[in-house]
Design a protein around this motif. Structure first.
Motif, PDB file in Angstrom:
ATOM      1  N   UNK A   1      -6.010   7.481  15.511  1.00 33.80           N
ATOM      2  CA  UNK A   1      -4.967   6.476  15.273  1.00 33.80           C
ATOM      3  C   UNK A   1      -5.464   5.248  14.518  1.00 33.80           C
ATOM      4  N   UNK A   2      -6.702   4.841  14.757  1.00 32.78           N
ATOM      5  CA  UNK A   2      -7.236   3.666  14.080  1.00 32.78           C
ATOM      6  C   UNK A   2      -7.411   3.932  12.581  1.00 32.78           C
ATOM      7  N   UNK A   3      -7.876   5.131  12.253  1.00 35.97           N
ATOM      8  CA  UNK A   3      -8.016   5.499  10.841  1.00 35.97           C
ATOM      9  C   UNK A   3      -6.636   5.541  10.184  1.00 35.97           C
ATOM     10  N   UNK A   4      -5.656   6.132  10.882  1.00 35.87           N
ATOM     11  CA  UNK A   4      -4.294   6.198  10.348  1.00 35.87           C
ATOM     12  C   UNK A   4      -3.730   4.804  10.129  1.00 35.87           C
ATOM     13  N   UNK A   5      -3.972   3.915  11.073  1.00 34.95           N
ATOM     14  CA  UNK A   5      -3.471   2.542  10.961  1.00 34.95           C
ATOM     15  C   UNK A   5      -4.095   1.831   9.749  1.00 34.95           C
ATOM     16  N   UNK A   6      -5.377   2.046   9.550  1.00 35.04           N
ATOM     17  CA  UNK A   6      -6.055   1.426   8.409  1.00 35.04           C
ATOM     18  C   UNK A   6      -5.534   1.978   7.081  1.00 35.04           C
ATOM     19  N   UNK A   7      -5.202   3.259   7.081  1.00 38.29           N
ATOM     20  CA  UNK A   7      -4.634   3.858   5.866  1.00 38.29           C
ATOM     21  C   UNK A   7      -3.258   3.263   5.562  1.00 38.29           C
ATOM     22  N   UNK A   8      -2.464   3.019   6.609  1.00 41.02           N
ATOM     23  CA  UNK A   8      -1.152   2.398   6.405  1.00 41.02           C
ATOM     24  C   UNK A   8      -1.301   0.966   5.901  1.00 41.02           C
ATOM     25  N   UNK A   9      -2.327   0.258   6.396  1.00 38.92           N
ATOM     26  CA  UNK A   9      -2.609  -1.087   5.878  1.00 38.92           C
ATOM     27  C   UNK A   9      -2.925  -1.014   4.393  1.00 38.92           C
TER      28      UNK A   9
ATOM     29  N   UNK B   1       3.293  10.955   1.456  1.00 40.15           N
ATOM     30  CA  UNK B   1       1.927  10.438   1.614  1.00 40.15           C
ATOM     31  C   UNK B   1       1.793   9.626   2.899  1.00 40.15           C
ATOM     32  N   UNK B   2       2.706   8.694   3.119  1.00 40.50           N
ATOM     33  CA  UNK B   2       2.570   7.835   4.308  1.00 40.50           C
ATOM     34  C   UNK B   2       2.875   8.604   5.589  1.00 40.50           C
ATOM     35  N   UNK B   3       3.764   9.589   5.508  1.00 40.14           N
ATOM     36  CA  UNK B   3       4.053  10.418   6.677  1.00 40.14           C
ATOM     37  C   UNK B   3       2.833  11.258   7.039  1.00 40.14           C
ATOM     38  N   UNK B   4       2.207  11.853   6.030  1.00 39.02           N
ATOM     39  CA  UNK B   4       1.011  12.673   6.273  1.00 39.02           C
ATOM     40  C   UNK B   4      -0.140  11.834   6.823  1.00 39.02           C
TER      41      UNK B   4
END
Length: 277
Positions: free
Chosen positions: A53-61, A42-45
């Motif tokens: 990148x900003x959306x990805x960063x927010x998802x990781x948060x 999940x986190x890799x995807x």
């Protein structure tokens, strides 16, 4: 669909070599490792499949908060709901789960590594920490077993890097250390443009020798008392080393294709390792 079924589906769809080693585990441990694998997926995807990148960063948060929520006892995602019952049973540490997210975040911040030391740090986050968590689920009774698992995770990640050079380059990432590219007179442009040559083969042979050394170092660390419990990791190692051999036999033509083993071969290697004990 139950949380466990969600994780099972995630594992099956990935086609990963790791899945084959899960098949030989007792049910509870199989559920735990499948949930852990689904979390990593999940986190890799989140990073690999998100163009912003900003959306990805927010998802990781969000995932960081979800890990804390899970440890507090109220997970909301199917993966954390499936993983939660196993946290105490197998002494899984939240810091290692967070370390995996750190590794995914590194992919948002960094696309090159100056030297092997820097690459090792990345590998620890995305693979060494996962190795420690996995070994805990399989059944580690000695501290040295976790050291083995950490080193084996490094070996797996180095193998992945070798196999995926071309695929990673198409995403703008080069994990091969810059000083080693220079050492073998291979440029970043060669990698990004898929130019295979003698110097590239020499560079990749150097990477393969390092990966094999990491496997050997890992095996030397595994205590005899835990060898039977850690068979799933040894099955994965058999598959990954066979993959590394296959890549080398093909002359390291990894810039424009992805070399893989057939499912039946993976299953055979896993079974052969299992019966050896």
């Amino acid at each position: 669909m139950s949380p466990d079924e969600y994780c099972q589906q995630k594992a099956v769809q990935s086609g990963s070599s790791f899945y084959y080693s899960f098949l030989f585990l007792p049910q509870d441990r199989r559920r735990a490792i499948t949930a852990l694998y689904a979390f990593c997926r999940e986190v890799d995807d989140t990073v690999d499949e998100c163009n912003d990148p900003m959306v990805a960063r927010n998802k990781l948060i969000w995932w960081r908060k979800e890990i804390k929520t899970m440890l507090d006892g109220t997970p909301t995602h199917p993966v954390t709901q499936a993983l939660k019952p196993h946290i105490a049973t197998y002494s899984l540490q939240g810091q290692h789960l967070q370390a995996v997210i750190d590794g995914m975040e590194m992919d948002l911040d960094q696309t090159r590594y100056l030297d092997y030391k820097g690459l090792q740090r990345y590998c620890w986050h995305v693979a060494g920490a996962v190795g420690i968590l996995s070994a805990s689920i399989f059944g580690a009774t000695r501290p040295q077993t976790l050291q083995y698992a950490e080193k084996l995770g490094l070996a797996f990640q180095l193998t992945n890097i070798i196999r995926d050079v071309g695929e990673d380059a198409r995403k703008g990432r080069i994990y091969l250390p810059v000083n080693e590219l220079q050492q073998f007179n291979v440029t970043a442009a060669d990698i990004l443009n898929g130019r295979h040559g003698e110097n590239f083969e020499k560079l990749m042979r150097f990477q393969a020798e390092r990966a094999r050394a990491a496997y050997d170092e890992a095996f030397a660390l595994l205590p005899a008392e835990d060898r039977r419990a850690q068979r799933p990791g040894l099955m994965m190692a058999a598959i990954y080393r066979a993959l590394l051999d296959e890549v080398e036999r093909d002359g390291f033509h990894v810039l424009n294709q992805k070399i893989s083993l057939t499912p039946i071969r993976k299953l055979w290697l896993a079974w052969k390792t299992y019966v050896r004990g």
